[in-house]
Design a protein around this motif. Structure first.
Motif, mmCIF file in Angstrom:
data_model
loop_
_atom_site.group_PDB
_atom_site.id
_atom_site.type_symbol
_atom_site.label_atom_id
_atom_site.label_comp_id
_atom_site.label_asym_id
_atom_site.label_seq_id
_atom_site.Cartn_x
_atom_site.Cartn_y
_atom_site.Cartn_z
ATOM 1 N N UNK A 178 0.809 -1.216 0.000
ATOM 2 C CA UNK A 178 0.000 0.000 0.000
ATOM 3 C C UNK A 178 0.842 1.265 0.000
ATOM 4 N N UNK A 179 2.146 1.135 0.174
ATOM 5 C CA UNK A 179 3.020 2.307 0.296
ATOM 6 C C UNK A 179 2.916 3.316 -0.834
ATOM 7 N N UNK A 180 2.777 2.826 -2.054
ATOM 8 C CA UNK A 180 2.655 3.763 -3.173
ATOM 9 C C UNK A 180 1.536 3.306 -4.114
ATOM 10 N N UNK A 181 0.502 2.685 -3.514
ATOM 11 C CA UNK A 181 -0.580 2.118 -4.325
ATOM 12 C C UNK A 181 -1.548 3.196 -4.812
ATOM 13 N N UNK A 182 -2.256 2.872 -5.889
ATOM 14 C CA UNK A 182 -3.419 3.650 -6.278
ATOM 15 C C UNK A 182 -4.635 2.787 -5.960
ATOM 16 N N UNK A 183 -5.464 3.285 -5.061
ATOM 17 C CA UNK A 183 -6.638 2.523 -4.624
ATOM 18 C C UNK A 183 -7.874 3.136 -5.278
ATOM 19 N N UNK A 184 -8.626 2.298 -5.951
ATOM 20 C CA UNK A 184 -9.815 2.749 -6.675
ATOM 21 C C UNK A 184 -11.029 2.501 -5.788
ATOM 22 N N UNK A 238 -5.896 9.102 -17.660
ATOM 23 C CA UNK A 238 -5.720 8.349 -16.408
ATOM 24 C C UNK A 238 -4.924 7.070 -16.650
ATOM 25 N N UNK A 239 -5.278 6.371 -17.742
ATOM 26 C CA UNK A 239 -4.575 5.111 -18.015
ATOM 27 C C UNK A 239 -3.079 5.381 -18.198
ATOM 28 N N UNK A 240 -2.787 6.426 -18.932
ATOM 29 C CA UNK A 240 -1.383 6.780 -19.179
ATOM 30 C C UNK A 240 -0.677 7.135 -17.862
ATOM 31 N N UNK A 241 -1.360 7.916 -17.036
ATOM 32 C CA UNK A 241 -0.759 8.329 -15.762
ATOM 33 C C UNK A 241 -0.504 7.118 -14.869
ATOM 34 N N UNK A 242 -1.515 6.248 -14.790
ATOM 35 C CA UNK A 242 -1.377 5.110 -13.883
ATOM 36 C C UNK A 242 -0.298 4.149 -14.358
ATOM 37 N N UNK A 243 -0.145 4.054 -15.685
ATOM 38 C CA UNK A 243 0.871 3.120 -16.179
ATOM 39 C C UNK A 243 2.284 3.680 -16.130
ATOM 40 N N UNK A 244 2.427 5.009 -16.173
ATOM 41 C CA UNK A 244 3.797 5.535 -16.194
ATOM 42 C C UNK A 244 4.251 6.025 -14.830
ATOM 43 N N UNK A 248 -5.060 0.275 -14.477
ATOM 44 C CA UNK A 248 -3.743 0.347 -13.835
ATOM 45 C C UNK A 248 -3.785 0.597 -12.340
ATOM 46 N N UNK A 249 -4.940 0.358 -11.708
ATOM 47 C CA UNK A 249 -4.992 0.566 -10.256
ATOM 48 C C UNK A 249 -4.443 -0.669 -9.539
ATOM 49 N N UNK A 250 -4.116 -0.509 -8.261
ATOM 50 C CA UNK A 250 -3.487 -1.596 -7.500
ATOM 51 C C UNK A 250 -4.442 -2.258 -6.518
ATOM 52 N N UNK A 251 -5.469 -1.557 -6.139
ATOM 53 C CA UNK A 251 -6.353 -2.081 -5.089
ATOM 54 C C UNK A 251 -7.723 -1.453 -5.234
ATOM 55 N N UNK A 252 -8.720 -2.087 -4.612
ATOM 56 C CA UNK A 252 -10.082 -1.572 -4.616
ATOM 57 C C UNK A 252 -10.532 -1.373 -3.180
ATOM 58 N N UNK A 253 -11.258 -0.315 -2.938
ATOM 59 C CA UNK A 253 -11.967 -0.151 -1.668
ATOM 60 C C UNK A 253 -13.446 -0.130 -2.009
ATOM 61 N N UNK A 285 -1.232 16.161 -10.562
ATOM 62 C CA UNK A 285 -0.570 16.543 -9.310
ATOM 63 C C UNK A 285 -0.671 15.388 -8.312
ATOM 64 N N UNK A 286 -1.892 14.918 -8.132
ATOM 65 C CA UNK A 286 -2.155 13.845 -7.159
ATOM 66 C C UNK A 286 -1.274 12.630 -7.423
ATOM 67 N N UNK A 287 -1.257 12.192 -8.676
ATOM 68 C CA UNK A 287 -0.602 10.919 -8.983
ATOM 69 C C UNK A 287 0.917 11.027 -9.063
#
Ligand code: GLC
Ligand code: CA
Length: 569
Positions: A4-10, A469-475, A42-47, A372-374
């Motif tokens: 979870x340290x650098x995850x993107x949670x959807x 978003x897809x581009x941001x999450x993948x890079x 490209x997300x890492x986790x779901x809430x 900015x966020x990502x």
């Protein structure tokens, strides 16, 4: 490093994500068929917002049985299958822990009502006699977060009006008395039940609220009707014992310990630190960023506070710009920006302001804000539909609205239905592909213009918000390595925020005019939030952002670390 340290949670608002059986309500099976889309995003986790048995008076935040899934959403077996399928795709799954209150239909509460005043069953909740000659006045002056008094009077078994019970939210959501040992034991069992079924962790609903001051005395401060300012009602020292206990349970699952993130509204970012660390919660949402207006100084200050808190507690920040309780970013950033400082009691309300919005401007800013966020160090939480650039649905028909905030405020507050409208998946399908053909109408009506934001049209359009978003999450991870700290870079333009992490740079132009970026020849623009026009490499259009890399490091450009940063490192 933990996952979870650098995850993107959807964040999946299940009721509005995807409906598999055509009853107009999103469900677990619907989510399962769309897991591939989320992995591809490209997300890492779901809430998942609460999906336990519930009368749905506050859409799942009123739980009648913590050990079962609401039949609208599926079954415990389906939840287990969902978790397995998600894990196969490398996605972690978090559920939502609502431990402050339950539903008035929970068996404990029903028992408390029938058992009468003075019974042991009432001690699991906050029942008190009223004030006034006949107990006709509430026991104290506390206000519900959803408006109106935080106390409701019950009809006793003998048919007469009797005691009152406390509810920080709706009257259908009685608060537990966390000083009662059976309450704590119950939640230990709830945690283990879901952890044993593979769930990776919990988001904790109103985590600062579980324990109230023992006296339940009148709050002397001004009464603004939100309850948010009343610090006898929130943030009591005893609450930390709950999280120490939960952390021990979660850590018991080593080598894959369970994770907790808290929804915590306290007066300062500093006081969040009391909840965090190796003995309590892994993270708390950084709402400080969410409540800021579109303004370079304000955003930078919020990022600094978040990073400072993270350093003090040695926990990575959990940033977010939107969730199921606030208006969508496109609408918020498209409104006139209020630069007055938000006071804690109306921070959430400030993120749900009425008012005309320039949606074209809102989209530009929301896309830049996502960049900015990502690019920030830590974890990011993304609310479903933000990746489609959905605006808030402010024009829902009055009789369609369901949020208790709308109901309890007599329509004075729009509430939160407008960010919970079922997602548009396909532009040309009935209910925009949310439900299968021939289904019942979605539980909240989708406006006709929702089709313009459908995922299937955005999918193949390189300039769409979904593609961005897809581009941001993948890079993101390759560019901004988790170990690289954030270094602010000075520019002469006060509307520009520029920071480096390693050799990657994120620049955001908050201004209304194009800005020039002082860049050397080796700078390579990787992602821009704007598209559709030929932009020279060194120009950053108004209300936009860019990610770029530089082989020589930022110092080679006209950019230099700001003095404070240079000193701090
Ligand atoms: C939290 C939830 C919100 C809910 C409330 C009561 O703030 O995010 O949706 O209504 O708690 O449970
Ligand atoms: Ca359904």
């Amino acid at each position: 490093m933990e996952w979870w340290n650098d995850a993107v949670v959807y964040q999946v608002y299940l009721r509005s994500f995807a409906d598999s059986n055509g009853d107009g309500i999103g469900d677990l099976a619907g989510l399962r068929t769309r897991l591939g889309d989320l992995a591809a995003l490209g997300v890492d986790a779901l809430w998942l917002n609460p999906c336990f048995a519930s009368p749905q008076r506050d859409h799942g935040y009123d739980i009648s049985d913590y050990f079962s899934i609401d039949p609208d959403y599926g079954t415990v077996d389906e939840l287990e299958t969902l978790v397995e399928s998600a894990h196969e795709l490398g996605l972690r799954v978090l559920l939502d822990m609502v431990a402050n209150h339950c539903s008035d239909q929970h068996e404990w509460f029903r028992e408390a009502i029938t058992a009468g005043a003075g019974s042991a069953a009432r001690e699991r909740f906050l029942f008190r006699d009223g004030r006034g000659a006949h107990g006709e006045l509430p026991p104290n002056n506390w206000q519900s977060v959803f408006g109106g008094p935080a106390w409701t009077r019950v009809v006793e078994p003998d048919g007469r009006l009797g005691q009152w019970y406390f509810h920080a939210f709706d009257a259908s959501q009685p608060d537990f008395d966390w000083r009662h040992p059976e309450v704590a034991d119950h939640f230990d069992r709830v945690l283990r039940f879901w952890f044993d079924r593979g769930v990776d962790g919990f988001r904790i609903d109103v985590a600062h609220g579980l324990v109230k001051s023992a006296e339940l005395a009148d709050w002397p401060g001004a009464d603004d009707g939100t309850g948010g300012h009343n610090y006898d009602m929130w943030d009591q020292p005893e609450v930390h014992e709950v999280y120490r206990r939960w952390r021990r349970i979660g850590d018991g699952y080593a080598p894959d310990p369970k994770y907790f993130v808290g929804e915590i509204w306290v007066p300062s970012v500093e006081s969040l630190a009391d909840y965090l660390g190796p003995e309590q919660l892994h993270q708390a949402f950084g709402f400080d960023l969410l409540v800021q207006p579109w303004n370079a100084d304000r955003m930078r200050a919020a990022v600094d506070r978040g990073l400072g808190q993270s350093a003090r507690t040695a926990t990575p920040p959990a940033w977010t710009l939107a969730n199921h309780d606030v208006h969508r970013t496109v609408t918020r950033y498209g409104q006139a920006q209020d630069l007055s400082a938000p006071v804690p009691s109306d921070m959430i309300a400030a993120a749900r302001r009425h008012g005309p919005a320039d949606l074209e401007l809102g989209v530009r800013r929301a896309r830049a804000a996502a960049m900015l966020l990502l690019a920030l160090p830590g974890t990011s939480y993304l609310y479903q539909g933000e990746e489609l650039g959905l605006p808030e649905v402010v024009d829902l028909p009055r009789d369609a609205r369901q949020d208790p905030i709308w109901v309890r405020s007599g329509g004075a507050e729009l509430g939160r239905d407008g960010c919970r409208v079922p997602l548009p998946w396909s532009a040309d399908a009935a209910s925009f592909g949310f439900s299968p053909a021939g289904a019942a109408l979605p539980w909240l009506p989708q406006p006709a213009w929702f089709g313009d934001f459908a995922a299937d049209t955005q999918q193949h359009d390189p300039s769409s918000t979904l593609s961005l978003y897809r581009e941001l999450l993948h890079s993101r991870r390759a560019l901004f390595a988790p170990s690289e700290p954030l270094l602010w870079l000075a520019s002469d333009n006060p509307e520009l925020l520029v920071f480096a992490r390693g050799s990657a740079i994120c620049a955001v132009n908050f201004g209304e005019r194009d800005a020039a970026l002082p860049l050397a020849d080796d700078a390579r623009v990787l992602v821009r939030s704007t598209s559709g026009r030929d932009i020279p490499g060194t120009t950053l259009p108004a209300n936009s952002a860019v990610w770029l890399t530089t082989a020589t490091g930022p110092e080679h450009h006209g950019l230099r670390p700001t003095t404070e940063d240079a000193l701090a490192r």
